[in-house]
Design an enzyme around this catalytic site. Structure first.
Site, PDB file in Angstrom:
ATOM      1  N   ASP A  45      20.173  62.869  -7.209  1.00 57.00           N
ATOM      2  CA  ASP A  45      21.537  62.403  -7.011  1.00 57.00           C
ATOM      3  C   ASP A  45      22.230  62.387  -8.374  1.00 57.00           C
ATOM      4  O   ASP A  45      22.145  61.425  -9.119  1.00 57.00           O
ATOM      5  CB  ASP A  45      21.532  61.007  -6.385  1.00 57.00           C
ATOM      6  N   TRP A 102      21.710  52.602  -6.632  1.00 59.07           N
ATOM      7  CA  TRP A 102      21.869  53.765  -5.755  1.00 59.07           C
ATOM      8  C   TRP A 102      20.526  54.290  -5.279  1.00 59.07           C
ATOM      9  O   TRP A 102      20.400  54.766  -4.154  1.00 59.07           O
ATOM     10  CB  TRP A 102      22.692  54.835  -6.457  1.00 59.07           C
ATOM     11  N   LYS A 144      33.586  61.532 -10.136  1.00 63.97           N
ATOM     12  CA  LYS A 144      33.259  61.077 -11.487  1.00 63.97           C
ATOM     13  C   LYS A 144      33.749  62.121 -12.505  1.00 63.97           C
ATOM     14  O   LYS A 144      34.676  61.871 -13.255  1.00 63.97           O
ATOM     15  CB  LYS A 144      31.754  60.882 -11.654  1.00 63.97           C
TER      16      LYS A 144
END
Length: 360
Positions: free
Chosen positions: A172, A102, A196
Site C-alpha cells: 500500500d 492502515w 497524496k
C-alpha cells in the site's frame, strides 16, 4: 487570494502549475468546447487523456510490460478487500506486516476473506519502528505478503523493500507513491490512493503483475475484479474522469521537473531539514526510530500538550495550515508531499523556532 502552505495528510496540496492549468481548461479543454467533467469517457478526447496519463505513469515508474496499470475507485480501503479476493488464487492464507493504523485496517478487512496471519507487529501496537526482518514469521503457504511502506498517521516508513522470497509482495504505497523511484519488479502488486502525491481524491492506482490476474474469488464484484478492469482499460464503468485528468497533469508536472529521482532528492532534503531541527531543538520530539522515519509525514509533539491549541492557532495566522496530528496520535503532523515547496518547510521551521523561544 493568498495561498497557504497546506501540510494536510490528504487530500493534500497540489502543484500551483497544475491548478492553474485546471482553471484554464475548466470550461474548454483543448478547444473541444467542453470541460473534461462533461466529456464522454468513451469519446476520443477523454480516451486520449487517459492513455497519455497511463503512458506517463508507466514511463515515470518504469513499469514492465508484464504488468497492468489499473485506474480504480474506492481508495486504498476498497483494495483491502479487492486484494484477497483477487490474489488468494485457491489459497486460504495471507501474511500481513502491520506497522501502523492502515496496516491494522488492511489485515482486519482481509480476515473477512481468508486467514490473515500477523507476520510481524510491534509489541502493544507501539508504532514507532519497523520490526526487524529476521523477526518476521512468514507462512510458506501464504498467497501473498502485504505491508504498508509508509504509515501516514504514525510517520513510520520502511527504509527498504523487504525480501520475502518468491511469494508475491503487495504494498500500500498510498502516502509515498511517486515520491521517489520504485523497483516495480520487486512487487506482485502496488496500490495507492491518488490524494497524496498524484492528484485529487477519487482515483486509486493498482499496478499488478499479469500472471496474478484472472483468478478472483467467484463472489468478487465486477468492479473489483482486476482481470475485468484490465480487459476494459479501466473503463468497465464510468471512471472518475476529472480526477484522472488532473492526475495526468500532475504526472506531466513531475516529468518536467526531472522525474522521480529529482522528486526523491527534493523530498529527502525537505524531510531532513525538518527532522534535523526537531532533533536539535530540545523542545520538539519525534517518536519514530530515526532509521524508520517517513519522508512524507512528520509527526512531532510539544513538551506540553496544553500548548497544542496555541501552536496551531499561531501557525494558522501566518498561513501554515492543517498541522494538527491525527486524533489517535495527537500532537502535530507535517505532510511533505511532492507539491509542498521547500519554502513551506523553511517557514514551518522558522515558526517552530519562534514558538519555542516564546513558550519554552
Amino acid at each position: 487570494m493568498t495561498r497557504v502552505f497546506n501540510f494536510s495528510a490528504g487530500p493534500a496540496t497540489l502543484p500551483i502549475d497544475v491548478l492553474e492549468q485546471v482553471r484554464n481548461d475548466l470550461l474548454d479543454w483543448n478547444g473541444s468546447g467542453m470541460s473534461v467533467m462533461e466529456m464522454s469517457h468513451r469519446g476520443k478526447e477523454f480516451v486520449a487523456i487517459a492513455e497519455q496519463a497511463t503512458a506517463d505513469l508507466k514511463s515515470l515508474l518504469g513499469v514492465p510490460d508484464n504488468y497492468s496499470i489499473l485506474w480504480m475507485q474506492g481508495g486504498a480501503t476498497g483494495q483491502f478487500s479487492a486484494i484477497p479476493m483477487n490474489l488468494l488464487r485457491g489459497g486460504s492464507t495471507a501474511d500481513y506486516v502491520v506497522t501502523g493504523s492502515w496496516g491494522k485496517k488492511a489485515i482486519k478487512e482481509a480476515g473477512r476473506f481468508c486467514t490473515a496471519n500477523t507476520a510481524a507487529r510491534p509489541v502493544d501496537d507501539v508504532f514507532t519502528h519497523v520490526p526487524a526482518r529476521e523477526q518476521w514469521n512468514l507462512d510458506p503457504n501464504a498467497a501473498y505478503v502485504h505491508y504498508t511502506p509508509n504509515e501516514t498517521i504514525e510517520g513510520v516508513e520502511f527504509p527498504e523493500v523487504p525480501d520475502v522470497g518468491d511469494v508475491p509482495l503487495v504494498a500500500d504505497f498510498s502516502s509515498t507513491f511517486l515520491s521517489r523511484p520504485i523497483d516495480v519488479e520487486r512487487f506482485g502488486l502496488i496500490y495507492a490512493g491518488a490524494q497524496k502525491n498524484l492528484g485529487p481524491a477519487g482515483v486509486t492506482i493498482v499496478i499488478v503483475r499479469n500472471d496474478l490476474l484472472g483468478q478472483a474469488l467467484p463472489q468478487t464484484p465486477t468492479v473489483l475484479d482486476y482481470q475485468q478492469i484490465a480487459a476494459a482499460d479501466s473503463m468497465l464503468n464510468t471512471p472518475p474522469c476529472f480526477a484522472w485528468y488532473v492526475c495526468g497533469l500532475v504526472l506531466q508536472w513531475i516529468k518536467a521537473r526531472g522525474g522521480l529521482p529529482a522528486m526523491a532528492e527534493r523530498n529527502a532534503r525537505k524531510a531532513g531539514k525538518l527532522y534535523d531541527y526537531i532533533d536539535g531543538s530540545g523542545y520538539y520530539r519525534n517518536p519514530v526510530r530515526p532509521s524508520d522515519r517517513s519522508w512524507m509525514n512528520v509527526p512531532f509533539t510539544l513538551p506540553d500538550a496544553g500548548l497544542d491549541a496555541a501552536f496551531l492557532a499561531g501557525a494558522g495566522e501566518i498561513g501554515l495550515s492543517t498541522l494538527k496530528g491525527h486524533r489517535s496520535v495527537g500532537g502535530m503532523r507535517a505532510s511533505l508531499y511532492n507539491a509542498m515547496p521547500e519554502a513551506g518547510v523553511d517557514a514551518l521551521i522558522d515558526y517552530m523556532k519562534e514558538f519555542a523561544r516564546t513558550n519554552g
